[in-house]
Design a protein around this motif. Structure first.
Motif, PDB file in Angstrom:
ATOM      1  N   ASP A 155       0.839  -1.211   0.000  1.00  0.00           N
ATOM      2  CA  ASP A 155       0.000   0.000   0.000  1.00  0.00           C
ATOM      3  C   ASP A 155       0.870   1.255   0.000  1.00  0.00           C
ATOM      4  N   SER A 156       1.977   1.207   0.756  1.00  0.00           N
ATOM      5  CA  SER A 156       2.881   2.362   0.818  1.00  0.00           C
ATOM      6  C   SER A 156       3.551   2.604  -0.534  1.00  0.00           C
ATOM      7  N   LEU A 157       3.904   1.527  -1.218  1.00  0.00           N
ATOM      8  CA  LEU A 157       4.490   1.673  -2.551  1.00  0.00           C
ATOM      9  C   LEU A 157       3.473   2.278  -3.521  1.00  0.00           C
ATOM     10  N   GLY A 158       2.217   1.879  -3.385  1.00  0.00           N
ATOM     11  CA  GLY A 158       1.173   2.456  -4.223  1.00  0.00           C
ATOM     12  C   GLY A 158       0.998   3.936  -3.963  1.00  0.00           C
ATOM     13  N   ALA A 159       1.063   4.327  -2.692  1.00  0.00           N
ATOM     14  CA  ALA A 159       0.933   5.741  -2.337  1.00  0.00           C
ATOM     15  C   ALA A 159       2.127   6.542  -2.856  1.00  0.00           C
ATOM     16  N   LEU A 160       3.321   5.942  -2.810  1.00  0.00           N
ATOM     17  CA  LEU A 160       4.516   6.612  -3.330  1.00  0.00           C
ATOM     18  C   LEU A 160       4.380   6.819  -4.835  1.00  0.00           C
ATOM     19  N   PHE A 161       3.906   5.799  -5.543  1.00  0.00           N
ATOM     20  CA  PHE A 161       3.720   5.946  -6.985  1.00  0.00           C
ATOM     21  C   PHE A 161       2.719   7.065  -7.290  1.00  0.00           C
ATOM     22  N   ALA A 162       1.615   7.100  -6.543  1.00  0.00           N
ATOM     23  CA  ALA A 162       0.588   8.121  -6.786  1.00  0.00           C
ATOM     24  C   ALA A 162       1.156   9.523  -6.595  1.00  0.00           C
ATOM     25  N   ARG A 163       1.984   9.707  -5.583  1.00  0.00           N
ATOM     26  CA  ARG A 163       2.584  11.018  -5.324  1.00  0.00           C
ATOM     27  C   ARG A 163       3.561  11.396  -6.440  1.00  0.00           C
ATOM     28  N   LEU A 164       4.389  10.430  -6.858  1.00  0.00           N
ATOM     29  CA  LEU A 164       5.330  10.702  -7.935  1.00  0.00           C
ATOM     30  C   LEU A 164       4.584  11.041  -9.229  1.00  0.00           C
ATOM     31  N   TRP A 165       3.486  10.343  -9.483  1.00  0.00           N
ATOM     32  CA  TRP A 165       2.696  10.564 -10.695  1.00  0.00           C
ATOM     33  C   TRP A 165       2.143  11.989 -10.728  1.00  0.00           C
ATOM     34  N   GLU A 166       1.682  12.470  -9.593  1.00  0.00           N
ATOM     35  CA  GLU A 166       1.133  13.828  -9.522  1.00  0.00           C
ATOM     36  C   GLU A 166       2.195  14.877  -9.833  1.00  0.00           C
TER      37      GLU A 166
END
Length: 328
Positions: free
Chosen positions: A227-238
């Motif tokens: 879940d943390s990796l998913g949140a990191l990806f979402a932040r980088l994507w933004e």
């Protein structure tokens, strides 16, 4: 072919060509020994491809035999899919009570990591998210065949490329190919780690690497870490800059070569790296850039990008194919 063994296919083809044959004649026609020919005839008879008349073997008409055969295979495939779904439910139920140590797997060696990358991506049914940065288990000289296959099935791909990674990918055979098939790509100056996430249920991240070699990686199952990796990806994507590479230009767009130049310029790649990607000498690149800025009446590169977008180069890819987007 058709799910038949080589000997079975050879015997059936010989009967199709000759209509009726005995065992001896089939041995001569197929160049097989008597034992494998008899075994093939027994199997083909059970499958409905062959029947026997007066001691001779006759091929059942292909349109009849294959229609029945395909129906049976479709039934088997439906049962297999139901079983696969049931096994997945049972696997996920068991995963919920796993010990923490069982939520990750360590993979060693470039070949094993490359193989597991394929496996992780193939589990995706809706979306694959990835962060791309060196080093690589396998050099990125062309679009990954699994990505091409999954994009064709409608699986969404979102990729974040570190600038340094763009210098190592082939512009046309890899980056443009992926984008033309539907990949969504963005660029960051520096990515904290590379990763692959499949449907938020499985991930892969490096564990240990050198400047040139990926030595070990971790497979992460559904967990707080994933879940943390998913949140990191979402932040980088933004925070990342969209990467738009050109498709076929229309009459109101700038040339495709200039569109490529502007698109790479927008990523922040160094001039010499852009020149290399475009197959130009540095001096030729500088001349083309200055000519393009003059044509656009731009004083800065940023201004050139804005004016190119206003003239139609902001949409550098062809219209997306009419495909149903998988759910978020």
């Amino acid at each position: 072919m058709l799910g038949l063994r080589p000997a079975e296919l050879a015997v059936y083809e010989a009967l199709v060509d000759s209509y009726q044959l005995g065992v001896t004649e089939l041995c001569l026609a197929t160049e097989l020994a008597e034992r494998p020919v008899r075994a093939a005839l027994k199997s083909l008879t059970e499958l409905g491809f062959v029947h026997q008349v007066n001691g001779l073997h006759t091929a059942v008409a292909p349109d009849v035999a294959l229609a029945t055969y395909f129906l049976h295979r479709e039934d088997d495939l439906r049962r297999d899919r139901l079983l696969a779904g049931e096994l997945q439910v049972r696997y996920e139920r068991a995963a919920g009570v796993r010990a923490p140590a069982d939520l990750v797997e360590v993979v060693h060696g470039a070949e094993a990591i490359s193989r597991r990358v394929d496996q992780v991506m193939r589990t995706a049914r809706r979306e694959v998210c990835f962060v791309d940065k060196p080093p690589y288990a396998k050099a990125p000289t062309a679009l990954h065949p699994v990505e091409e296959e999954l994009l064709g099935r409608g699986v969404r791909f979102r990729g974040i490329y570190e600038r340094q990674a763009l210098e190592m990918h082939d512009l046309r055979a890899d980056l443009e190919m992926g984008l033309s098939l539907g990949e969504e790509a963005r660029v960051v100056a520096v990515a904290p780690t590379k990763m692959i996430l499949a449907d938020a249920h499985l991930g892969l991240i490096p564990l240990h690497s050198t400047e040139t070699t990926l030595e070990s990686a971790v497979i992460v199952h559904r967990s707080a870490l994933l879940d943390s990796l998913g949140a990191l990806f979402a932040r980088l994507w933004e925070d990342a800059v969209p990467l738009s590479l050109p498709g076929q230009p229309t009459s109101n767009e700038i040339s495709i070569a200039d569109a490529r130049l502007l698109a790479l310029l927008a990523t922040g790649l160094p001039d010499r790296s852009i020149a290399k990607q475009l197959g130009l000498s540095y001096r030729t690149f500088q001349r083309r850039l200055h000519r393009l800025m003059d044509e656009l009446g731009a004083q800065t590169r940023f201004q050139a990008g804005l004016r190119a977008a206003a003239r139609g180069a902001g949409s550098l890819l062809p219209p997306p194919q009419d495909r149903t987007q998988p759910p978020e």
